[in-house]
Each structure stands twice: as C-alpha cells, then as structure tokens.
Design a protein around this motif. Structure first.
Motif, PDB file in Angstrom:
ATOM      1  N   GLN A   2      10.793  -9.293 -22.860  1.00  0.00           N
ATOM      2  CA  GLN A   2       9.660  -8.739 -22.428  1.00  0.00           C
ATOM      3  C   GLN A   2       9.446  -8.601 -20.909  1.00  0.00           C
ATOM      4  N   THR A   3       9.198  -7.602 -20.433  1.00  0.00           N
ATOM      5  CA  THR A   3       8.747  -7.543 -18.776  1.00  0.00           C
ATOM      6  C   THR A   3       7.374  -7.204 -18.795  1.00  0.00           C
ATOM      7  N   ALA A  32      18.776  -7.449  -7.684  1.00  0.00           N
ATOM      8  CA  ALA A  32      20.098  -7.033  -7.220  1.00  0.00           C
ATOM      9  C   ALA A  32      21.077  -8.432  -7.802  1.00  0.00           C
ATOM     10  N   LEU A  33      20.989  -8.487  -9.203  1.00  0.00           N
ATOM     11  CA  LEU A  33      21.404  -9.680  -9.784  1.00  0.00           C
ATOM     12  C   LEU A  33      23.072  -9.654  -9.806  1.00  0.00           C
ATOM     13  N   HIS A  34      23.654 -10.753  -9.819  1.00  0.00           N
ATOM     14  CA  HIS A  34      25.069 -10.950  -9.781  1.00  0.00           C
ATOM     15  C   HIS A  34      25.272 -12.106 -11.014  1.00  0.00           C
ATOM     16  N   LEU A  79      17.586  -5.489 -15.177  1.00  0.00           N
ATOM     17  CA  LEU A  79      16.962  -5.663 -16.588  1.00  0.00           C
ATOM     18  C   LEU A  79      17.979  -5.620 -17.550  1.00  0.00           C
ATOM     19  N   ALA A  80      18.978  -4.952 -17.691  1.00  0.00           N
ATOM     20  CA  ALA A  80      20.081  -4.488 -18.470  1.00  0.00           C
ATOM     21  C   ALA A  80      20.804  -6.245 -18.294  1.00  0.00           C
ATOM     22  N   VAL A  87      17.592 -13.427 -21.517  1.00  0.00           N
ATOM     23  CA  VAL A  87      16.271 -13.756 -20.793  1.00  0.00           C
ATOM     24  C   VAL A  87      15.218 -13.457 -21.747  1.00  0.00           C
ATOM     25  N   ASP A  88      14.162 -14.135 -21.875  1.00  0.00           N
ATOM     26  CA  ASP A  88      13.088 -13.960 -22.715  1.00  0.00           C
ATOM     27  C   ASP A  88      11.802 -13.036 -21.862  1.00  0.00           C
TER      28      ASP A  88
END
Ligand code: AMP
Length: 286
Positions: A2-3, A32-34, A79-80, A87-88
């Motif tokens: 969910q977002t 900018a997730l890594h 998000l991907a 992640v929930d």
C-alpha cells in the motif's frame, strides 16, 4: 503493498495491521533507494510482521547551500524496490503534509550534536530529530531501523528516544559497502568516475585507522594525521573533519583505551561523503 501520502490514511493503515497484533517495523528514508536501504527493510522484515518505509526528502535537514534541490529522487524505482523487498506500506508525504507553514516546534538533542557533522551542518540534526519524531508519532512503530553509516544520527536518535521515553526500539544495522569499500550512498550516483575512484580513500583511511588502533596506537591525533595523509594523497579533497570519538556520547577521545568511533566527512568536488568505523582496540589485527 500500500502507498499513502497523508497522515490520516497512514495511521489508518498501521492501525488496521495492528489489529492482527503484528509487530510494526519502520525504516525512514529519503528515497533514491539502494541495497543499504533494502538491508534495513530486510532487518525489519526479519523481526516484524508489518514493515513501513517512509520516503521523504526532508527540507529542514538541509542547509541553505546544501543539495536539497539536487538530491536524487526516483519514486517509481523506489516503489518497485519496496514492493520487491516485501514492504507492506510506503508513506510518501508531500512537504505540506509534514510541515504546517507556521510550524514552531523543534526537537533538539544537545551535546551529541556539537561534534563531527554538527558544526559543519548547522540545524541539520534538529531537522533530523524533528522529522523522525513526527514520523514516529505518525507510524507508531515497535522498532525502527537505522544504518551505522550515519553513526552520529543513530546515536542522536537513540539518545532522543531514551530521553523522551519513546516506546520504540532503535535497531542499528551495519554499513553496506561496495566491493571496494565505498559505503553505499544515494549521493554516490553524482560522483564522476575519477571522483568515484578517489572516494575509496575514505574507507582505506578508516581501515588504516583501525589497524593502527588495534596495533596499539593510543593517540587519536596520530591516527587522524595518517588518515589525512592517505586521503590527501588520493586527490584534491576538502576534509570537513576526522574525529575519534566516544561511540555513545560523540565526544572526542584524548587517549584511546576502549572502543571508539572513527568518523570522517570529506568533500570531493561538490559531493560531501561521510563514513565511519567502530574500533575495539582489544580486537587484534588479523
Ligand atoms: P537516507 O535515505 O540516506 O536518509 O538513509 C536512510 C537510512 O539508510 C538511514 O538510517 C541511513 O543510515 C541508512 N543508510 C544509508 N546508507 C547506508 C549504508 N551504506 N549502510 C547502511 N545504512 C545506510
């Protein structure tokens, strides 16, 4: 997955998850997730039945001449990655949702913020502690996960949680590095190839410090001087600080006898990189 973009629906989503009495884990990020962010998610998922990630580039923790505008943003990719990592809930608030135009309250942690990054980035830690407090109040997690890469931030948040009796377990997670030792950072994407090569000097300097301390060096000035030489030899850089501090209080150590945090901040071109190692002198060099 969910977002949510507003506080009310975030609270409602977490409250609904709580009805099944699952432990709620929380990973605050600036996006900018890594792989390092995802290691925090993995740690959260290993301990909690419901994992929340926030993505918020917090303007109040950037100084007027810092890189708030240039900070990398890629919500679709983030998000991907969150979805793939299991992640929930992802909380993606716009700035106006987090800060009323007449917001007048700041959370300030004293003393620990007087050293290392504190003097170089006036107001930075107040921005961090205020937004983290707000996010904690919105998500109300059982545990929250932070990287050792930002060791001073982790110590400041631990102290804040203790001092304010926040019922949240703070979990520190190890620094994730590239194979050549460079700590993963969203800002690494902005390094030119020659700067990227030069940036490996930070970790090399920290490893040299560890070796020296575990080899019996007790004088932090000698350790810092050698680190400085190593970083200067790698190319043009501006060293904001090299610090040998107590890992909890963040206060400088005069004589190394127990565990210390060796931390540095170095500017290469326009990019400011930070890194650190925890060193226990009683552990022998291999
Ligand atoms: P940021 O998005 O840079 O604000 O970081 C969000 C969280 O990820 C913070 O708890 C950071 O300490 C953590 N983090 C960032 N880079 C690393 C890294 N290379 N290793 C471990 N944790 C990290």
């Amino acid at each position: 997955m969910q977002t949510t973009r507003d506080i009310q629906s975030t609270r409602a989503a977490v409250a609904a998850a709580r009805r099944t009495e699952r432990r709620v884990g929380f990973v605050p990020t600036m996006g900018a997730l890594h792989a390092a962010h995802l290691s925090l998610v993995k740690a959260a998922r290993s301990e909690c039945g419901y994992t929340v990630v926030s993505i918020f580039v917090n303007p109040t923790q950037f100084g007027p001449n810092e890189d708030f505008e240039r900070y990398p943003r890629d919500v679709a990719a983030d998000l991907a990655k969150c979805e793939q990592a299991g992640v929930d809930l992802v909380f993606l608030p716009p700035v106006a949702e987090m800060f009323a135009s007449d917001a007048a309250t700041t959370v300030h942690v004293a003393t620990l913020t007087d050293t290392l990054c504190g003097p170089c980035r006036p107001g930075h830690f107040d921005g961090v502690t205020t937004i983290v407090t707000k996010l904690f109040n919105i998500v109300q997690p059982d545990s929250a996960y932070f990287g050792q890469k930002d060791a001073q931030q982790l110590a400041v948040i631990r102290r804040m949680v203790r001092d304010l009796d926040l019922p949240i377990e703070i979990v520190g997670c190890p620094t994730v590095r590239e194979p050549d030792g460079l700590a993963l950072s969203s800002r690494n994407a902005h390094l030119e190839p020659n700067e990227r090569a030069q940036a490996t000097s930070l970790h090399r300097a920290l490893c040299a410090a560890r070796e020296q301390i575990q080899g019996g060096q007790h004088d932090p000035d000698v350790v810092a001087q050698d680190m400085r030489r190593l970083i200067d030899a790698a190319g043009p850089a501006r060293i904001d600080y090299i610090g040998v501090v107590d890992p909890e209080s963040m206060q400088p150590i005069e004589h190394i006898a127990g565990a210390v945090l060796v931390a540095l901040a170095v500017r290469i071109g326009q990019k400011r990189l930070i890194d650190n190692v925890l060193v226990d002198p009683s552990e022998q060099t291999s």
